[in-house]
Motif scaffolding. Sequence first.
Motif, PDB file in Angstrom:
ATOM      1  N   ALA A   1       0.835  -1.213   0.000  1.00 33.43           N
ATOM      2  CA  ALA A   1       0.000   0.000   0.000  1.00 33.43           C
ATOM      3  C   ALA A   1       0.861   1.252   0.000  1.00 33.43           C
ATOM      4  O   ALA A   1       0.539   2.250  -0.646  1.00 33.43           O
ATOM      5  CB  ALA A   1      -0.927   0.006   1.217  1.00 33.43           C
ATOM      6  N   LEU A   2       1.964   1.202   0.711  1.00 33.98           N
ATOM      7  CA  LEU A   2       2.871   2.358   0.759  1.00 33.98           C
ATOM      8  C   LEU A   2       3.441   2.649  -0.618  1.00 33.98           C
ATOM      9  O   LEU A   2       3.467   3.801  -1.075  1.00 33.98           O
ATOM     10  CB  LEU A   2       3.990   2.102   1.764  1.00 33.98           C
ATOM     11  N   LEU A   3       3.902   1.625  -1.299  1.00 32.47           N
ATOM     12  CA  LEU A   3       4.473   1.820  -2.636  1.00 32.47           C
ATOM     13  C   LEU A   3       3.417   2.279  -3.627  1.00 32.47           C
ATOM     14  O   LEU A   3       3.680   3.125  -4.491  1.00 32.47           O
ATOM     15  CB  LEU A   3       5.124   0.522  -3.112  1.00 32.47           C
ATOM     16  N   ALA A   4       2.222   1.713  -3.506  1.00 36.04           N
ATOM     17  CA  ALA A   4       1.140   2.117  -4.408  1.00 36.04           C
ATOM     18  C   ALA A   4       0.763   3.581  -4.186  1.00 36.04           C
ATOM     19  O   ALA A   4       0.525   4.324  -5.137  1.00 36.04           O
ATOM     20  CB  ALA A   4      -0.082   1.223  -4.189  1.00 36.04           C
ATOM     21  N   ALA A   5       0.741   3.999  -2.930  1.00 35.10           N
ATOM     22  CA  ALA A   5       0.412   5.399  -2.626  1.00 35.10           C
ATOM     23  C   ALA A   5       1.494   6.337  -3.133  1.00 35.10           C
ATOM     24  O   ALA A   5       1.202   7.463  -3.554  1.00 35.10           O
ATOM     25  CB  ALA A   5       0.228   5.577  -1.117  1.00 35.10           C
ATOM     26  N   ALA A   6       2.738   5.878  -3.076  1.00 37.65           N
ATOM     27  CA  ALA A   6       3.834   6.703  -3.586  1.00 37.65           C
ATOM     28  C   ALA A   6       3.793   6.805  -5.109  1.00 37.65           C
ATOM     29  O   ALA A   6       4.219   7.809  -5.686  1.00 37.65           O
ATOM     30  CB  ALA A   6       5.175   6.121  -3.139  1.00 37.65           C
ATOM     31  N   ALA A   7       3.266   5.784  -5.754  1.00 31.57           N
ATOM     32  CA  ALA A   7       3.209   5.783  -7.209  1.00 31.57           C
ATOM     33  C   ALA A   7       2.048   6.618  -7.735  1.00 31.57           C
ATOM     34  O   ALA A   7       2.176   7.313  -8.744  1.00 31.57           O
ATOM     35  CB  ALA A   7       3.087   4.355  -7.722  1.00 31.57           C
ATOM     36  N   LEU A   8       0.912   6.543  -7.036  1.00 31.96           N
ATOM     37  CA  LEU A   8      -0.276   7.287  -7.464  1.00 31.96           C
ATOM     38  C   LEU A   8      -1.093   7.653  -6.224  1.00 31.96           C
ATOM     39  O   LEU A   8      -1.434   6.765  -5.445  1.00 31.96           O
ATOM     40  CB  LEU A   8      -1.137   6.439  -8.405  1.00 31.96           C
TER      41      LEU A   8
ATOM     42  N   GLY B   1      -2.794   3.568  -2.725  1.00 30.77           N
ATOM     43  CA  GLY B   1      -2.433   2.733  -1.581  1.00 30.77           C
ATOM     44  C   GLY B   1      -3.655   2.290  -0.800  1.00 30.77           C
ATOM     45  O   GLY B   1      -3.819   1.106  -0.484  1.00 30.77           O
ATOM     46  N   HIS B   2      -4.523   3.243  -0.491  1.00 33.87           N
ATOM     47  CA  HIS B   2      -5.758   2.917   0.230  1.00 33.87           C
ATOM     48  C   HIS B   2      -6.672   2.064  -0.637  1.00 33.87           C
ATOM     49  O   HIS B   2      -7.333   1.151  -0.136  1.00 33.87           O
ATOM     50  CB  HIS B   2      -6.490   4.202   0.650  1.00 33.87           C
ATOM     51  N   PHE B   3      -6.721   2.351  -1.918  1.00 32.00           N
ATOM     52  CA  PHE B   3      -7.556   1.575  -2.840  1.00 32.00           C
ATOM     53  C   PHE B   3      -7.095   0.125  -2.871  1.00 32.00           C
ATOM     54  O   PHE B   3      -7.909  -0.804  -2.800  1.00 32.00           O
ATOM     55  CB  PHE B   3      -7.476   2.196  -4.241  1.00 32.00           C
ATOM     56  N   LEU B   4      -5.778  -0.074  -2.940  1.00 37.44           N
ATOM     57  CA  LEU B   4      -5.209  -1.429  -2.988  1.00 37.44           C
ATOM     58  C   LEU B   4      -5.456  -2.175  -1.688  1.00 37.44           C
ATOM     59  O   LEU B   4      -5.665  -3.391  -1.687  1.00 37.44           O
ATOM     60  CB  LEU B   4      -3.705  -1.327  -3.253  1.00 37.44           C
ATOM     61  N   ALA B   5      -5.462  -1.446  -0.572  1.00 35.98           N
ATOM     62  CA  ALA B   5      -5.648  -2.066   0.735  1.00 35.98           C
ATOM     63  C   ALA B   5      -7.110  -2.394   1.023  1.00 35.98           C
ATOM     64  O   ALA B   5      -7.417  -2.970   2.061  1.00 35.98           O
ATOM     65  CB  ALA B   5      -5.103  -1.145   1.817  1.00 35.98           C
TER      66      ALA B   5
ATOM     67  N   ALA C   1       7.638  16.315  -6.709  1.00 34.98           N
ATOM     68  CA  ALA C   1       7.965  14.918  -7.003  1.00 34.98           C
ATOM     69  C   ALA C   1       7.292  13.955  -6.037  1.00 34.98           C
ATOM     70  O   ALA C   1       7.171  12.765  -6.337  1.00 34.98           O
ATOM     71  CB  ALA C   1       9.475  14.723  -6.957  1.00 34.98           C
ATOM     72  N   MET C   2       6.857  14.445  -4.890  1.00 34.79           N
ATOM     73  CA  MET C   2       6.186  13.595  -3.915  1.00 34.79           C
ATOM     74  C   MET C   2       4.836  13.105  -4.429  1.00 34.79           C
ATOM     75  O   MET C   2       4.259  12.161  -3.862  1.00 34.79           O
ATOM     76  CB  MET C   2       5.986  14.351  -2.600  1.00 34.79           C
TER      77      MET C   2
ATOM     78  N   ASN D   1       0.449  14.246  -0.319  1.00 33.58           N
ATOM     79  CA  ASN D   1       0.619  12.829  -0.648  1.00 33.58           C
ATOM     80  C   ASN D   1       1.548  12.128   0.336  1.00 33.58           C
ATOM     81  O   ASN D   1       1.427  10.918   0.533  1.00 33.58           O
ATOM     82  CB  ASN D   1       1.144  12.660  -2.076  1.00 33.58           C
ATOM     83  N   ILE D   2       2.440  12.862   0.956  1.00 32.75           N
ATOM     84  CA  ILE D   2       3.278  12.261   1.999  1.00 32.75           C
ATOM     85  C   ILE D   2       2.406  11.762   3.136  1.00 32.75           C
ATOM     86  O   ILE D   2       2.604  10.660   3.662  1.00 32.75           O
ATOM     87  CB  ILE D   2       4.326  13.272   2.518  1.00 32.75           C
ATOM     88  N   ILE D   3       1.412  12.569   3.511  1.00 29.88           N
ATOM     89  CA  ILE D   3       0.466  12.164   4.551  1.00 29.88           C
ATOM     90  C   ILE D   3      -0.286  10.906   4.112  1.00 29.88           C
ATOM     91  O   ILE D   3      -0.462   9.966   4.896  1.00 29.88           O
ATOM     92  CB  ILE D   3      -0.524  13.303   4.859  1.00 29.88           C
ATOM     93  N   ALA D   4      -0.720  10.905   2.864  1.00 26.81           N
ATOM     94  CA  ALA D   4      -1.467   9.751   2.346  1.00 26.81           C
ATOM     95  C   ALA D   4      -0.591   8.498   2.296  1.00 26.81           C
ATOM     96  O   ALA D   4      -1.050   7.395   2.612  1.00 26.81           O
ATOM     97  CB  ALA D   4      -2.014  10.064   0.954  1.00 26.81           C
ATOM     98  N   VAL D   5       0.669   8.664   1.916  1.00 26.74           N
ATOM     99  CA  VAL D   5       1.594   7.525   1.845  1.00 26.74           C
ATOM    100  C   VAL D   5       1.817   6.935   3.233  1.00 26.74           C
ATOM    101  O   VAL D   5       1.769   5.718   3.430  1.00 26.74           O
ATOM    102  CB  VAL D   5       2.936   7.958   1.214  1.00 26.74           C
ATOM    103  N   ILE D   6       2.028   7.797   4.208  1.00 28.64           N
ATOM    104  CA  ILE D   6       2.248   7.325   5.577  1.00 28.64           C
ATOM    105  C   ILE D   6       0.999   6.622   6.118  1.00 28.64           C
ATOM    106  O   ILE D   6       1.076   5.572   6.751  1.00 28.64           O
ATOM    107  CB  ILE D   6       2.649   8.508   6.493  1.00 28.64           C
ATOM    108  N   ASP D   7      -0.176   7.206   5.823  1.00 28.16           N
ATOM    109  CA  ASP D   7      -1.431   6.604   6.293  1.00 28.16           C
ATOM    110  C   ASP D   7      -1.686   5.258   5.622  1.00 28.16           C
ATOM    111  O   ASP D   7      -2.215   4.347   6.246  1.00 28.16           O
ATOM    112  CB  ASP D   7      -2.596   7.545   6.013  1.00 28.16           C
TER     113      ASP D   7
END
Lengths: 158, 83
Positions: free
Chosen positions: A25-32, A36-40, A82-83, A140-146
Amino acid sequence: MPDPHTTTPTSESHHDLVTGFDPAALLAAAALPGAGHFLAGDRRRGLHIGAGILGLYATGIFIGGISVIDRKENDWWFIGQAMVGPTTFAIDYFHQSQLKEMTSSGVWLTPDPSVSKYRRSIGKPLDIGILFTAIAGMLNIIAVIDAGFPTRRRNSSF
Amino acid sequence: MTTTLLAYTPFLDPLNIESWWYFTLIPLAFFVSMAYKAVRVQSFDHYWRNVLMMTIQIVLGIVGLGLLMFLLITQIMPRIAAR
């Protein structure tokens, strides 16, 4: 590892019950943003996160033009942009290779409107476009961490 | 001298917002609220109400800070400097 079939009345998804680290989920959130949440499994949350962050990002580019994404001219702001993910690198590559006109010594040429493919942004549109896109990256950093470190959410009053 | 006009291309060319750039605070606050509340809320039952409230809070807060800075610079600072 918690039982994935266990639910509570207030929980919307399995993602809310899991604590710890979710690298996929972390990698997916970093990519788009939102992926990450969608994948989880928290699809609604992922869609809203994606719409918010990508909406902010797209609005910034709409206001300032493609000039707001420029790794060479605005290097520090590019770090924030870039984030958002690989999208920023793709847009910058397109901007640098297909649109910008520079001499071999790196001097920016004032685009001749009769031959230039676009108008370079300056002043307020550039400032605001960069601000929008950089803030989108930081959100998106917040979203990636979450997404990567899911925790139980409190009832949000703020 | 011949002036050549380049047709506007969305997302490539910038908008001409020199006279109304401050209204861009509204979409900024809205999208920030949308993304933040999507992360924070436990349930999406009152999501859009939360987003609207946060948007209003951000806009009023920024406008209030702007007014405060305006008063500080135009009224208070000249009095301090004159002493």
